[in-house]
Motif scaffolding. Sequence first.
Motif, PDB file in Angstrom:
ATOM      1  N   LEU A  21       0.835  -1.202   0.000  1.00  0.00           N
ATOM      2  CA  LEU A  21       0.000   0.000   0.000  1.00  0.00           C
ATOM      3  C   LEU A  21       0.870   1.252   0.000  1.00  0.00           C
ATOM      4  N   LEU A  22       1.972   1.208   0.759  1.00  0.00           N
ATOM      5  CA  LEU A  22       2.869   2.365   0.767  1.00  0.00           C
ATOM      6  C   LEU A  22       3.429   2.606  -0.633  1.00  0.00           C
ATOM      7  N   LEU A  23       3.859   1.523  -1.283  1.00  0.00           N
ATOM      8  CA  LEU A  23       4.431   1.691  -2.619  1.00  0.00           C
ATOM      9  C   LEU A  23       3.379   2.217  -3.586  1.00  0.00           C
ATOM     10  N   THR A  76       1.868   5.465  14.546  1.00  0.00           N
ATOM     11  CA  THR A  76       2.842   6.538  14.316  1.00  0.00           C
ATOM     12  C   THR A  76       3.621   6.371  13.019  1.00  0.00           C
ATOM     13  N   PHE A  77       3.922   5.132  12.680  1.00  0.00           N
ATOM     14  CA  PHE A  77       4.691   4.900  11.457  1.00  0.00           C
ATOM     15  C   PHE A  77       3.976   5.491  10.250  1.00  0.00           C
ATOM     16  N   PHE A  78       2.651   5.283  10.198  1.00  0.00           N
ATOM     17  CA  PHE A  78       1.898   5.794   9.050  1.00  0.00           C
ATOM     18  C   PHE A  78       1.605   7.288   9.190  1.00  0.00           C
ATOM     19  N   THR A  79       1.520   7.769  10.428  1.00  0.00           N
ATOM     20  CA  THR A  79       1.357   9.213  10.607  1.00  0.00           C
ATOM     21  C   THR A  79       2.526   9.946   9.960  1.00  0.00           C
ATOM     22  N   ALA A  80       3.731   9.420  10.174  1.00  0.00           N
ATOM     23  CA  ALA A  80       4.911  10.063   9.615  1.00  0.00           C
ATOM     24  C   ALA A  80       4.797  10.123   8.101  1.00  0.00           C
ATOM     25  N   PHE A  81       4.343   9.028   7.519  1.00  0.00           N
ATOM     26  CA  PHE A  81       4.182   8.979   6.062  1.00  0.00           C
ATOM     27  C   PHE A  81       3.157  10.013   5.602  1.00  0.00           C
ATOM     28  N   MET A  82       2.041  10.048   6.338  1.00  0.00           N
ATOM     29  CA  MET A  82       0.947  10.951   6.008  1.00  0.00           C
ATOM     30  C   MET A  82       1.391  12.407   6.030  1.00  0.00           C
ATOM     31  N   SER A  83       2.162  12.763   7.078  1.00  0.00           N
ATOM     32  CA  SER A  83       2.454  14.185   7.247  1.00  0.00           C
ATOM     33  C   SER A  83       3.605  14.631   6.363  1.00  0.00           C
ATOM     34  N   THR A  84       4.292  13.712   5.695  1.00  0.00           N
ATOM     35  CA  THR A  84       5.391  14.143   4.829  1.00  0.00           C
ATOM     36  C   THR A  84       5.047  13.962   3.365  1.00  0.00           C
ATOM     37  N   VAL A  85       4.793  12.713   2.973  1.00  0.00           N
ATOM     38  CA  VAL A  85       4.583  12.435   1.548  1.00  0.00           C
ATOM     39  C   VAL A  85       3.339  13.150   1.041  1.00  0.00           C
ATOM     40  N   VAL A  86       2.234  13.055   1.804  1.00  0.00           N
ATOM     41  CA  VAL A  86       1.002  13.684   1.340  1.00  0.00           C
ATOM     42  C   VAL A  86       1.203  15.181   1.206  1.00  0.00           C
ATOM     43  N   TYR A 143     -10.986   9.997   8.769  1.00  0.00           N
ATOM     44  CA  TYR A 143     -10.204  10.377   7.606  1.00  0.00           C
ATOM     45  C   TYR A 143     -10.948   9.997   6.340  1.00  0.00           C
ATOM     46  N   PHE A 144     -11.534   8.791   6.371  1.00  0.00           N
ATOM     47  CA  PHE A 144     -12.204   8.301   5.178  1.00  0.00           C
ATOM     48  C   PHE A 144     -13.442   9.145   4.876  1.00  0.00           C
ATOM     49  N   LEU A 145     -14.275   9.381   5.906  1.00  0.00           N
ATOM     50  CA  LEU A 145     -15.518  10.124   5.664  1.00  0.00           C
ATOM     51  C   LEU A 145     -15.211  11.526   5.152  1.00  0.00           C
ATOM     52  N   MET A 146     -14.337  12.222   5.890  1.00  0.00           N
ATOM     53  CA  MET A 146     -14.064  13.601   5.493  1.00  0.00           C
ATOM     54  C   MET A 146     -13.255  13.640   4.210  1.00  0.00           C
ATOM     55  N   GLY A 147     -12.350  12.695   4.053  1.00  0.00           N
ATOM     56  CA  GLY A 147     -11.509  12.662   2.863  1.00  0.00           C
ATOM     57  C   GLY A 147     -12.325  12.400   1.616  1.00  0.00           C
ATOM     58  N   SER A 148     -13.226  11.441   1.687  1.00  0.00           N
ATOM     59  CA  SER A 148     -13.981  11.147   0.475  1.00  0.00           C
ATOM     60  C   SER A 148     -14.940  12.289   0.166  1.00  0.00           C
ATOM     61  N   LEU A 199      -3.349   7.910  -3.686  1.00  0.00           N
ATOM     62  CA  LEU A 199      -2.630   8.206  -2.443  1.00  0.00           C
ATOM     63  C   LEU A 199      -3.569   8.083  -1.247  1.00  0.00           C
ATOM     64  N   SER A 200      -4.768   8.653  -1.375  1.00  0.00           N
ATOM     65  CA  SER A 200      -5.635   8.741  -0.200  1.00  0.00           C
ATOM     66  C   SER A 200      -6.196   7.390   0.188  1.00  0.00           C
ATOM     67  N   ILE A 201      -6.607   6.583  -0.779  1.00  0.00           N
ATOM     68  CA  ILE A 201      -7.255   5.317  -0.416  1.00  0.00           C
ATOM     69  C   ILE A 201      -6.289   4.445   0.368  1.00  0.00           C
ATOM     70  N   ALA A 202      -5.027   4.429  -0.074  1.00  0.00           N
ATOM     71  CA  ALA A 202      -4.029   3.673   0.687  1.00  0.00           C
ATOM     72  C   ALA A 202      -3.923   4.222   2.111  1.00  0.00           C
ATOM     73  N   MET A 203      -4.000   5.543   2.216  1.00  0.00           N
ATOM     74  CA  MET A 203      -3.868   6.160   3.544  1.00  0.00           C
ATOM     75  C   MET A 203      -5.070   5.847   4.437  1.00  0.00           C
ATOM     76  N   TYR A 204      -6.281   5.814   3.834  1.00  0.00           N
ATOM     77  CA  TYR A 204      -7.459   5.483   4.643  1.00  0.00           C
ATOM     78  C   TYR A 204      -7.277   4.111   5.283  1.00  0.00           C
ATOM     79  N   VAL A 205      -6.783   3.170   4.490  1.00  0.00           N
ATOM     80  CA  VAL A 205      -6.615   1.804   5.000  1.00  0.00           C
ATOM     81  C   VAL A 205      -5.544   1.776   6.089  1.00  0.00           C
ATOM     82  N   LEU A 206      -4.415   2.434   5.783  1.00  0.00           N
ATOM     83  CA  LEU A 206      -3.293   2.355   6.728  1.00  0.00           C
ATOM     84  C   LEU A 206      -3.615   3.074   8.029  1.00  0.00           C
TER      85      LEU A 206
END
Lengths: 489, 469
Positions: free
Chosen positions: B97-99, B227-237, B148-153, B124-131
């Motif tokens: 999902l990250l890839l 936290t691992f995915f938070t880091a991804f969210m706050s940088t890559v996104v 995240y999913f409700l507001m994101g979609s 990008l977002s759908i992977a993030m909703y799952v993670l």
Amino acid sequence: MLTVLLLLWPVAAALLLHFFKGGAARVAAFGAALVELVLAAYAAFTFNSNHAGQFSYNLNWIPSAGIQFAVGMDGLSLLLVLLTAFLVPIILLAAFRRNFENESVFYALVLFMETGLIGVFTAQDAFLFYFMWEVALIPIYFLAGVWGGVNRAKVTFKFFLYTIVGSLFMLAGFVYLYFQTGASPDGLAAHNSSLASFYNLNLPVETQMWLFWLIFAAFAVKMPIFPFHTWQPDTYTEAPAPATMLLSGIMLKMGIYGCMRWLLPVVPLGVDRWQNLVLILAIIGIIYGAIIAIRQQDVKRLIAYSSLSHVGLMIAGVFSLTHIGLQGASIQMLAHGVNVVGMFFIADAIERRTGTRTIADLGGLTRQAPVLTVCFLVLLLGTVALPLTNGFVGEFLLLEGVFEYNAWMGAVAGVTIILGAVYLLRMFQRVMLGPDSSFTATFTDLTGAELALLVPLIVLVFWIGLFPGTFLHLSEGSVMNILNEVVKR
Amino acid sequence: MNSIILLSVLGLGNLFLGFRRSNRLLLPAAMLMLAVVFGVNFLDWGTSQSFFNDMLVVDNFSVAFTGIVVLTALVLLPFSQKYAQDGEANLAEYYSLLLFSLVGAIMMVAYNHLLMLFLGVETLSIAMYVLAGSDKRNLRSNEAALKYFLMGSFTTGILLFGMALVYGATGTFVLRDISFAVQNPVNASLTPMLYIGMLLMFIGMGFKVSAAPFHFWTPDVYEGTPTFFTAFMSTVVKAAGFAAFLKLLVQAFPAASAQGVWLPTLTAMCVLTLLLGNVGAVTQTSAKRMLAYSSVSHAGYLLIGLVAFNGQLEGASANGLFFYSLAYSVATVASFGVLKLVADARMREDYNGLNGLAKTNPLLAFVMTVAMLSLAGIPLTGGFFGKFFIFSAAVENGYIGLVVFAVVMSMVSIYYYLRPIIAMYMRDAEDETTAPPVPVTGFQSAALLLLALLTVVLGVLPGLVAGIL
């Protein structure tokens, strides 16, 4: 190139220090600081006082923005580089008296700070100057914060916030000036930030009036000038002795040097407008610091307030914009550095032996410690500005400069000498003379190592007092250049 | 382009690797893949190619930002080692999902057609909703994923609606044609529709990069997400989102008439984001929530880079955004990395959980300090030059008031960035049992040292990457 070496050596030594532990780290740090002193001394001997910028080195640091890594030394820079290189080994020796946790990190931070300090004194580019200004701040924040007293977290936080906010204002001022300059010499960028192009800006007086405060904010906090001084006594008291020595001996000179190099010639019309106000603030600081010092019960706090008072006089001398006032400030920076480091060392020596810094708890040290008494007295008289000592030369020239600007101000500022004698001699009397107290009964005199540390300081007290020409000669040309820039417009 | 294909194929390959039921190989494999992608990406440097009938354009701008997102993911991966140790069953899926989400990020920085932007955002977002909900048995993680999913979609819907209106007004999805149609409107009565569409797209983008007033999800989602995915969210996104945002402004709406609409809007968003992000961070007691608000505030600084727009994907504005995104990503990965290791060992994410860390783990404390100083914008770190470049771009364009406000806000930020430092160096842990030394693997130490080194190199020799665009 020598300047670059002076800058790189301490930071390289700081990194290498990571591989030493305990006692070996002490020797390595001290050795590194001595090498730096030798380099600085070599620079002083090969220095030609007839030329302005020497040992210059230029490197295109951020080509796309026209920012140069430009360093070089004139007489004033050299004087302060010498002071730094001379005081750091002494401060390291003083640090060896105490057993700090993680020693090698402690010494590495001191050496790292030396790079920042020398960078501030040699930078010829505004952004490099700002950069080095902060490089000097970060290590001292950790030195005071990690190894300091009980209230260290709160006190160093205030210190950090004050200084960084002040320097951000300065940065804002520099950014504004930067956008007023022409293209960089290589034509790659639309602007450049060299000292020379800042000197040639000729901005209108209204602009200079507010720019003055932006730039002055950083220096005002660092020196500190009344009313920006509230961080100072607390930080000096809470910081461990070596950090206090770095702060008072060298770091506050950054502010005075900054005024002379980056304020007076850059916004001369602004200085002209606010000169009176700054002088009044400086003189308030002189009297205020002295009066509070009289009331202090803590030796370290007393020296902190006395330092505030003495710095006030240096600021007044600088802002008198007279040749003699600026010369006085130059030599007084040296003298004050020597005296205040010595005083803080003696305060620390007393505290290590008795476990207290409260004046009321002490007394009668003369009998057990005659050598300490003599050393203390010499440094104290230097601070009081007794003729033949270093303080006399500096304060005399400073007062004459202020007097030349305005006789009344000179007269009021002169009170500093009287009040200085009051609080310092009173402290001496109550700490060294009088009856023994329960704290001082088993007091021991200075050890050989401690004396070895104080001797160079005492030599300088008399050297500067008897032959001030050695040092005044160095800064003469720079002061002339600065004043020429100021009166040019 | 090569990087998109490679990442998709490798992501699939990674999924198949998961069938082996052995977690040991997964992390090295994923890291190797990303390292290869990172290298291959730069083969496209200096070329400008377009693909799929001009729907994607690979140029220096997209290569540079692809470099940031791939590098971020690469240095972040070592912090997932605990999943492998704990025998996490779905690890292969997480990595895949990250890839895949990186594929979305790359589409966002290389799009030339609004459809590609939409696909990128969704990938990008759908992977993030799952993670966000990957910690299945944790209520907060579930809450985070749902929020995240409700507001994101919902906001993706708004983004799509905006694109539809812009299409209605201009008759095209291609950026340059939109720009042409904005300057030479066929039917003047459609102009309001065009601008409404544009502003609706801003809402969608603003949500993704957590700019106020569309940031309210950020603290809760960041806190609940592992936290691992938070880091991804706050940088890559964020990096991809801002690159896409700048592209949209530069290539679709550079016209003076459009600027008249979006400049005040973005300036207002910028001021609000800076204010709410920084003031919000001050009041937090949890280090993780503080980092969430800090990420909002950094969206504010990056918005200044958009406001200081110069009509090109090069020059002060684009370079400032690039440098800032890089410095911010590096420092943020480092701070979340340290926080994750500490939280795993000490089971808490507040400031007091960091107490005494300098004694038990000097390395972690040092890296966290460098990261905090960088986020606060103190010299010697990349964060300083990031702010410096963005602010000077804005001053050059005359936004002095905005910069003064931003500088005041970064003074406020020093308050909360110093709090972890004070906790680590100046406070002692209450007792040894609640604050044990944090176990760190050699791999993680290397990643942390690399991050600290990168931050310092960016702060001492900014000329290496400043002005490459």
